[in-house]
Design a protein around this motif. Structure first.
Motif, PDB file in Angstrom:
ATOM      1  N   THR A 374      35.109  -4.355  34.314  1.00 19.44           N
ATOM      2  CA  THR A 374      36.405  -4.701  33.745  1.00 19.44           C
ATOM      3  C   THR A 374      37.519  -4.023  34.535  1.00 19.44           C
ATOM      4  N   MET A 376      39.180  -1.657  33.560  1.00 24.65           N
ATOM      5  CA  MET A 376      39.063  -0.210  33.359  1.00 24.65           C
ATOM      6  C   MET A 376      38.151   0.428  34.398  1.00 24.65           C
ATOM      7  N   ASP A 377      37.350  -0.395  35.088  1.00 18.78           N
ATOM      8  CA  ASP A 377      36.458   0.116  36.128  1.00 18.78           C
ATOM      9  C   ASP A 377      37.116   0.144  37.499  1.00 18.78           C
ATOM     10  N   GLN A 595      40.768  -1.166  19.024  1.00 18.13           N
ATOM     11  CA  GLN A 595      39.549  -0.366  18.907  1.00 18.13           C
ATOM     12  C   GLN A 595      38.619  -0.948  17.853  1.00 18.13           C
ATOM     13  N   GLN A 598      36.914  -4.065  19.313  1.00 18.73           N
ATOM     14  CA  GLN A 598      35.857  -3.702  20.250  1.00 18.73           C
ATOM     15  C   GLN A 598      34.634  -3.163  19.517  1.00 18.73           C
ATOM     16  N   LYS A 599      34.870  -2.349  18.495  1.00 23.12           N
ATOM     17  CA  LYS A 599      33.760  -1.737  17.767  1.00 23.12           C
ATOM     18  C   LYS A 599      32.961  -2.766  16.991  1.00 23.12           C
ATOM     19  N   THR A 603      32.469  -5.592  22.305  1.00 18.31           N
ATOM     20  CA  THR A 603      33.071  -6.033  23.559  1.00 18.31           C
ATOM     21  C   THR A 603      33.976  -4.942  24.128  1.00 18.31           C
ATOM     22  N   THR A 604      34.404  -5.157  25.365  1.00 21.29           N
ATOM     23  CA  THR A 604      35.408  -4.297  25.988  1.00 21.29           C
ATOM     24  C   THR A 604      36.619  -5.165  26.285  1.00 21.29           C
ATOM     25  N   THR A 606      40.662  -5.369  27.771  1.00 23.72           N
ATOM     26  CA  THR A 606      41.765  -4.758  28.523  1.00 23.72           C
ATOM     27  C   THR A 606      42.986  -5.663  28.428  1.00 23.72           C
TER      28      THR A 606
END
Length: 758
Positions: A374, A376-377, A595, A598-599, A603-604, A606
């Motif tokens: 993603t 974030m990576d 959050q 996602q929880k 999933t993640t 962005t």
């Protein structure tokens, strides 16, 4: 006395300041100053252009160490955060180990300086270039080579310079020397070129599929600018009085021993070189021959003469190989000068990786993998002058076992960083980024075998792995390393395609070229002799094009285009665009909403704000989780539309109606009169807080955005029902307030004054 005149008086008494000014083609002024800073170094200068200043110093040991038989040169490049008015990051808030970009600049300087030291000079030399001021416009790496060379020029250290380095970029079809940060972003060709006044020494850079002729024109343009900078340094040397360099004696020689080594070993070396043995067998044969000669020396003299024998034998080995290639056109492994080693490839070798490939050419092998992530990576750069993220990264690893060495594997070294950067530049033009590709892309090349040109194997394996993964690269890229064997006496030279490690070590050039079928994407050239004529460059580029095409053909036999879809184990990304005003609602207070999504969905997510829109990437392991997250986000960002039906939840009840949340954070009033066709006395008779109910959106007030809902509009009308025109008025409670006559089903008075329900 004024402050300025007082300072000038002090300068005259305590310092011998000498300045030289260079005017570039575009009018830029470059100043070189010596005698003011770091005067205890053997040589020091400050190079200034605009508000950018580089301090370069050079120091040299008084003599060579006894066991040193090579040139121990160390080059460091460092950028001070204070130069740009910034604090360093991290806990300590001070500069730490060199960044990748600092290491790459140091390598550029090192590779230009190293070939010009005398072969018999072995004293330790340390070159330090420090960015002490930055105007954030002029690119300091364009001037680092000039600064280092000028520092050597004003010292008494033996060196066959000066040189200089410049950046040449092509912008809108025109070559620009040392462009600024702002305009270099628009270049389709970006090269760093180093040269003496007479010859090219080093080239490195990236291009957007340019032709060989265009690249050669860029090098020639850079060389013209370098010539003026070299002349200025020679003038500086004369003014400082450092034209004469120190005397030294770092080698003890025995001419009788030199002749004995040559007479005993040359023919045997030639035979071994021509035998076509594999790498390790050839090395063993050369070592055995040297030991055989050592046996001819009296035992009591061997220790004393070992270093000289090693030096003389190395020269014999080099001469034998070079004569064989120049005179017979035969190489160490039996190939012709243009022949490429056998190639085999395989993709999908690693089932757990997102993409993988093996590329093997002769005794050089790369196992490359691709991992998709993603945003974030993505790699974050927080350097003195560069703060950005990189969507595509490439890492190169070279473990000792790749060459059969029995030693521990340490951390990433300068070689790994340099080779990885070259392969990254080669592939960067074809890897989709931005809106074309929502993934962060990481390629890792692990070199499992090496006998020359592992960086070019990385380019080939990286291309195959990207296609195996399903990344829609624009075009495949291949790479080749070219070598050179030349004879100064006769002027003859031979250009070698796909060089071995020994041909690199014993030859005169290492010239790497990468590209698609349509043009060059990156290059790196190191010259190990005093310069290179353009005639040789032209032939090397033409021969490299042919070799690159052959390698590309072999690669395409394995996989010729990216897979139609990503491999099954690649996590999928769904990308949607929302108006920027909804970004806060999706994130929620303190990130609470995003959050929770996602929880609960696994999933993640962005979010990137670009102008007036937000780019949302949903990254998940399966379709169900991604669909669930997408539904949550769409619910938050959907704009309610009049006439649409929504499944809502009762959040509060008042005397005159219920407030229903039809979308996350969006509530409307369901008036008591809109609950049913029949009269409803109390809202609680129909609905309770927490109940879910289908409602139709009747009206949105254009000024306040308040919404009026109806449950009744979704129910079947009673037989004979006649709907009368309503003139609702918006109340102050977020909904509408009907006229008094609209409090329920219409009632008409009968003749007796009673009510009659229609």
């Amino acid at each position: 006395m004024t402050d300025d005149s007082h300072k000038a008086d002090i300068n005259q008494k305590n310092m011998n300041i000498v300045k030289k000014t260079i005017t570039m083609g575009d009018g830029t002024i470059v100043e070189i100053e010596t005698g003011k800073l770091a005067k205890q170094a053997d040589g020091s200068v400050v190079v200034k252009v605009g508000g950018t200043m580089l301090l370069a110093t050079v120091t040299c040991a008084k003599d060579a160490k006894e066991d040193v038989d090579f040139m121990p040169l160390s080059v460091e490049y460092k950028e001070k955060y204070a130069a740009a008015g910034r604090y360093p990051g991290g806990f300590l808030k001070r500069e730490g180990r060199a960044s990748d970009s600092e290491i790459l600049v140091a390598r550029l300087v090192d590779r230009a300086l190293r070939p010009l030291f005398p072969d018999d000079f072995h004293a330790e030399v340390f070159v330090n270039v420090i960015l002490i001021s930055a105007d954030k416009q002029n690119m300091p790496d364009s001037y680092a080579g000039l600064a280092a060379s000028a520092a050597l020029a004003v010292s008494d250290i033996p060196w066959h310079g000066p040189i200089s380095e410049v950046r040449v970029a092509r912008i809108d079809g025109k070559f620009v020397i040392n462009p600024t940060f702002d305009i270099v972003k628009n270049a389709d060709m970006d090269l760093i070129v180093a040269a003496t006044e007479e010859n090219i020494m080093m080239v490195e850079g990236e291009m957007n599929e340019v032709s060989e002729a265009e690249m050669l024109d860029a090098i020639k343009c850079a060389h013209e600018a370098i010539k003026g900078q070299c002349r200025a340094q020679k003038e500086l040397m004369e003014e400082v009085g450092k034209v004469e360099k120190r005397t030294y004696c770092h080698e003890v020689n025995d001419e009788d021993l030199r002749k004995a080594v040559h007479d005993y070993c040359y023919d045997k070396c030639y035979a071994i070189a021509k035998s076509g043995l594999a790498k390790h067998e050839r090395e063993d044969a050369f070592d055995a021959l040297k030991e055989e000669f050592m046996e001819t020396i009296p035992e009591e003299e061997r220790e004393e003469k070992t270093m000289m024998v090693n030096r003389y034998y190395g020269a014999v080995e080099k001469e034998a190989m070079r004569r064989m290639i120049i005179d017979e056109g035969v190489r160490l492994d039996g190939r012709s000068t243009t022949q490429i080693r056998p190639i085999w490839c395989e993709v999908g070798y690693l089932p757990g990786a997102h993409g993988s490939a093996i590329f093997t050419r002769g005794e050089t092998q790369s196992l490359s993998t691709v991992t998709l992530g993603t945003k974030m990576d993505m790699k974050e750069l927080d350097e003195v002058l560069v703060q950005e993220t990189q969507q595509f990264v490439l890492h190169y690893n070279f473990p000792p076992f790749a060459t059969g060495e029995a030693k521990p594997q340490r951390g990433v070294g300068r070689r790994e960083i340099g080779h990885g950067n070259l392969a990254w530049r080669a592939l960067k033009p074809v890897v989709p980024v931005g809106e074309e590709n929502p993934y962060a892309v990481r390629v890792v090349s692990d070199i499992l075998e090496s006998n020359g040109s592992s960086s070019m194997a990385t380019v080939c394996a990286g291309t195959l792995a990207l296609m195996d993964c399903g990344v829609k690269i624009k075009k495949p890229v291949a790479g080749i390393a070219m070598g050179l064997i030349s004879d100064e006496k006769t002027g003859k030279f031979v250009v070698l395609s796909d060089i071995l490690g020994d041909e690199d070590h014993l030859g005169d050039m290492d010239f790497k070229v990468t590209g698609t079928r349509d043009g060059i994407t990156a290059t790196q050239m190191d010259i190990k002799v005093d310069g290179l004529p353009y005639e040789v460059l032209e032939q090397a580029l033409a021969q490299a094009k042919e070799g690159r095409a052959y390698i590309m053909g072999e690669m395409m036999k394995t996989i010729s285009e990216p897979r139609a879809d990503y491999r099954p184990n690649v996590p999928r990304i769904v990308q949607i665009t929302i108006p920027s005003e909804f970004i806060g609602a999706v994130i929620g207070t303190g990130g609470k909403v995003i959050q929770d999504i996602q929880k609960t969905t696994g999933t993640t997510i962005t979010i990137t704000e670009e102008g007036d829109k937000g780019i949302i990437d949903i990254f998940g392991e399966n379709k169900e989780s991604m669909d669930a997250a997408l539904a949550r986000i769409k619910a938050i960002t959907t704009v309610p539309e009049v006439g649409e039906v929504y499944h809502g939840k009762v959040v509060s009840i008042l005397e005159f109606g219920a407030f229903v949340e039809i979308l996350p954070g969006k509530e409307g009033l369901l008036h008591i009169s809109e609950l049913d066709y029949k009269k409803v006395d109390k809202v609680e008779d129909v609905l309770q807080v927490g109940d879910e109910v289908d409602v139709k959106l009747l009206e949105i007030d254009q000024k306040t955005g308040k919404m009026r809902l109806s449950r009744r509009a979704l129910l079947p009308a009673p037989e004979g029902w006649v709907e009368h025109e309503r003139k609702p008025r918006l109340n102050g409670n977020g909904g509408s307030r009907p006229d008094r006559r609209d409090k329920g089903p219409r009632r008409d008075r009968d003749a007796k004054g009673g009510n009659k329900r229609q």
